[in-house]
Each structure stands twice: as C-alpha cells, then as structure tokens.
Design an enzyme around this catalytic site. Sequence first.
Site, PDB file in Angstrom:
ATOM      1  N   ASP A  94      39.382  -8.753  14.569  1.00 20.82           N
ATOM      2  CA  ASP A  94      37.991  -8.488  14.975  1.00 20.82           C
ATOM      3  C   ASP A  94      38.007  -7.472  16.115  1.00 20.82           C
ATOM      4  O   ASP A  94      38.487  -7.764  17.212  1.00 20.82           O
ATOM      5  CB  ASP A  94      37.315  -9.775  15.449  1.00 20.82           C
ATOM      6  CG  ASP A  94      37.187 -10.801  14.330  1.00 20.82           C
ATOM      7  OD1 ASP A  94      36.882 -10.396  13.203  1.00 20.82           O
ATOM      8  OD2 ASP A  94      37.423 -11.996  14.600  1.00 20.82           O
ATOM      9  N   LEU A  95      37.500  -6.290  15.854  1.00 16.81           N
ATOM     10  CA  LEU A  95      37.594  -5.181  16.802  1.00 16.81           C
ATOM     11  C   LEU A  95      37.041  -5.554  18.179  1.00 16.81           C
ATOM     12  O   LEU A  95      35.875  -5.952  18.304  1.00 16.81           O
ATOM     13  CB  LEU A  95      36.847  -3.969  16.245  1.00 16.81           C
ATOM     14  CG  LEU A  95      36.874  -2.703  17.106  1.00 16.81           C
ATOM     15  CD1 LEU A  95      38.305  -2.199  17.273  1.00 16.81           C
ATOM     16  CD2 LEU A  95      35.993  -1.620  16.497  1.00 16.81           C
ATOM     17  N   ASP A  96      37.901  -5.420  19.195  1.00 15.59           N
ATOM     18  CA  ASP A  96      37.521  -5.634  20.597  1.00 15.59           C
ATOM     19  C   ASP A  96      36.952  -7.027  20.864  1.00 15.59           C
ATOM     20  O   ASP A  96      36.149  -7.223  21.768  1.00 15.59           O
ATOM     21  CB  ASP A  96      36.507  -4.573  21.050  1.00 15.59           C
ATOM     22  CG  ASP A  96      37.105  -3.182  21.101  1.00 15.59           C
ATOM     23  OD1 ASP A  96      38.339  -3.077  21.182  1.00 15.59           O
ATOM     24  OD2 ASP A  96      36.345  -2.195  21.051  1.00 15.59           O
ATOM     25  N   GLU A  97      37.378  -8.016  20.074  1.00 10.95           N
ATOM     26  CA  GLU A  97      36.862  -9.373  20.258  1.00 10.95           C
ATOM     27  C   GLU A  97      37.984 -10.396  20.421  1.00 10.95           C
ATOM     28  O   GLU A  97      37.762 -11.597  20.281  1.00 10.95           O
ATOM     29  CB  GLU A  97      35.956  -9.757  19.083  1.00 10.95           C
ATOM     30  CG  GLU A  97      34.676  -8.926  19.019  1.00 10.95           C
ATOM     31  CD  GLU A  97      33.720  -9.400  17.936  1.00 10.95           C
ATOM     32  OE1 GLU A  97      33.871 -10.546  17.474  1.00 10.95           O
ATOM     33  OE2 GLU A  97      32.829  -8.624  17.567  1.00 10.95           O
TER      34      GLU A  97
END
Length: 286
Positions: free
Chosen positions: A229-232
């Site tokens: 999950d991008l940047d999470e």
Amino acid sequence: MKNKPSYILKVSCPGRVGIVAAIGNFMADRGCFIKELHQFDDLDSGRFFSTIEFVFEGERTFSVEQLKAAFEVTALRFEMDWEIHDTTERAKVLIMVSKYDHCLRDLLYRRATGELHIDITAIVSNHEDLRGMAEHEGIDYIHLPVTKETKPEQEARLLEIVESTGTELVVLARYMQVLSDSLSKQLAGRCINIHHSFLPGFKGAKPYYQAYDRGVKLIGATAHYVTGDLDEGPIIEQMVDRVNHSHDALRLTQIGRDMEAQALARAVKYHVSHRVFLNGLRTVVF
C-alpha cells in the site's frame, strides 16, 4: 564495564505474568549486567515488547551462541520471538536514490561521524546523477534504469544485489519509483521509505508547490516500512513544522527536505539499533 562490548536481547511475545522476572533471573544467573531495559505491553493486541541491553560481568566462561541456546528454554516457555545482537557489529545497509541528494548526503555524513553504525553495501539508482557522490565515498554505485518493461527484471536484479551483499536493510532515500507488491512483500520489515506528509496530503509531482498553493500551516515528513500500500506502511518516525503565509514554495521545499533527512536518519538509527518492533499496522519504537 564501560569498555565491554554490549548485546541487545530483543523480545516480543504474548503478554503474561512473569516475563520480566524470567528474563532478569536468566541474565543474573549468567553474570549479565543489564545496562538498559525498555518494555511495553500492548493491551489491545495482548503482546509484550522489550529490549534489554546487557554486558557480561567478570570473565565469561561461555560463548554468546551458548547463551542463545540456553535462552531457548525461556523463549519456548513464553512463546517468544527473540534475537540477540552484538552492538559492535555494523548493520549492512543498501541505499536507493534517484536525483534528489539531501537524504543521501545526510546518511553519508552521519555514517562518517559514527552516529549511524552502518556499512553501506551499495547505492542503487535509476539515474546516474549521484554517482560522483558515491564514488567519492568509495561506495559501489549500481545503475538500474527502470521502465514499465524493465521493472520486473531490475527488481529481480536488486534482490540479487541484496542477497549477494548480505544487505540487512534497504533504505529508499527519495527513490522516486514505486516498488511492486511482490518486491514489497519480499522486503517486508527491512525496507524503509521517506516521504512528505502534509495535512492535507499532496500526491504526485511537486508536493511542496501544491502545499503552497493551498496555504498550508503545517508540513512534515514520515519514515515508514514499505508495504504494497503506497506510503501507508507502519510508521517509524515523523516530523512536523509550522509554516505560514510568508513561506514561498521554495522555502517550504527547503524546510521539507531538512525534515525528510532528519526523519529518515532517525528511522534508520532506530532500526539498526534493534529498537523497532512491528505491531500489526503500527510499530513499537524504544
């Protein structure tokens, strides 16, 4: 005991009565002097987390490997996930960059001053821009240009480099490529990324310019473990700073870059010092 090498016992397990006493008694029985102890019980997840830094008091008659073997009895009793690390050993870190140099420069400086106890196995980039900086430090610079067509091949090559160099941690020091889900999973818990974090969040190109256009009052940076999950991913460190109407986009960028470098360096330091635990989507950081 000041000059004696120290070790860190890192433990997580289901929370229950007697864990700290069992560890303390084990250490005392083997002449281990506890220099520092941190512990946390997460009542929501029901898990216990602890780091214990210790040295051997007096002359040691057994090896660290023998100590580990003996501790296995206690570990099994409390269902522990555990490790013992020698603090004199440098962590092997691979750094990935693109064109921005501020995070890389900061990591190299902290390594040179001894603040970061790391050996850099290589600097990998999808551009050639920072080759000179790497070569000045005597560090291998590996150019892996990425396109949609070459991405699977280059990610496979990256994993080969990680394996062959014995890399323990991958640091994305403003590496401007999104890692695939497959690669993110293979590097789970051993890959740290840094990115801007605003309220509200601005994605895409030139985030600080977007922030200026919206008149933000807070800007910041977040260092976290990489997930699909991008940047999470689980957050390790964050920094924020208050700004106002007098800050233009260039000044916001300068402030942001400084926070990015600081937050990333702190996250790397916590990780290589064995002070970070994954706790579901969160982290415990001592």
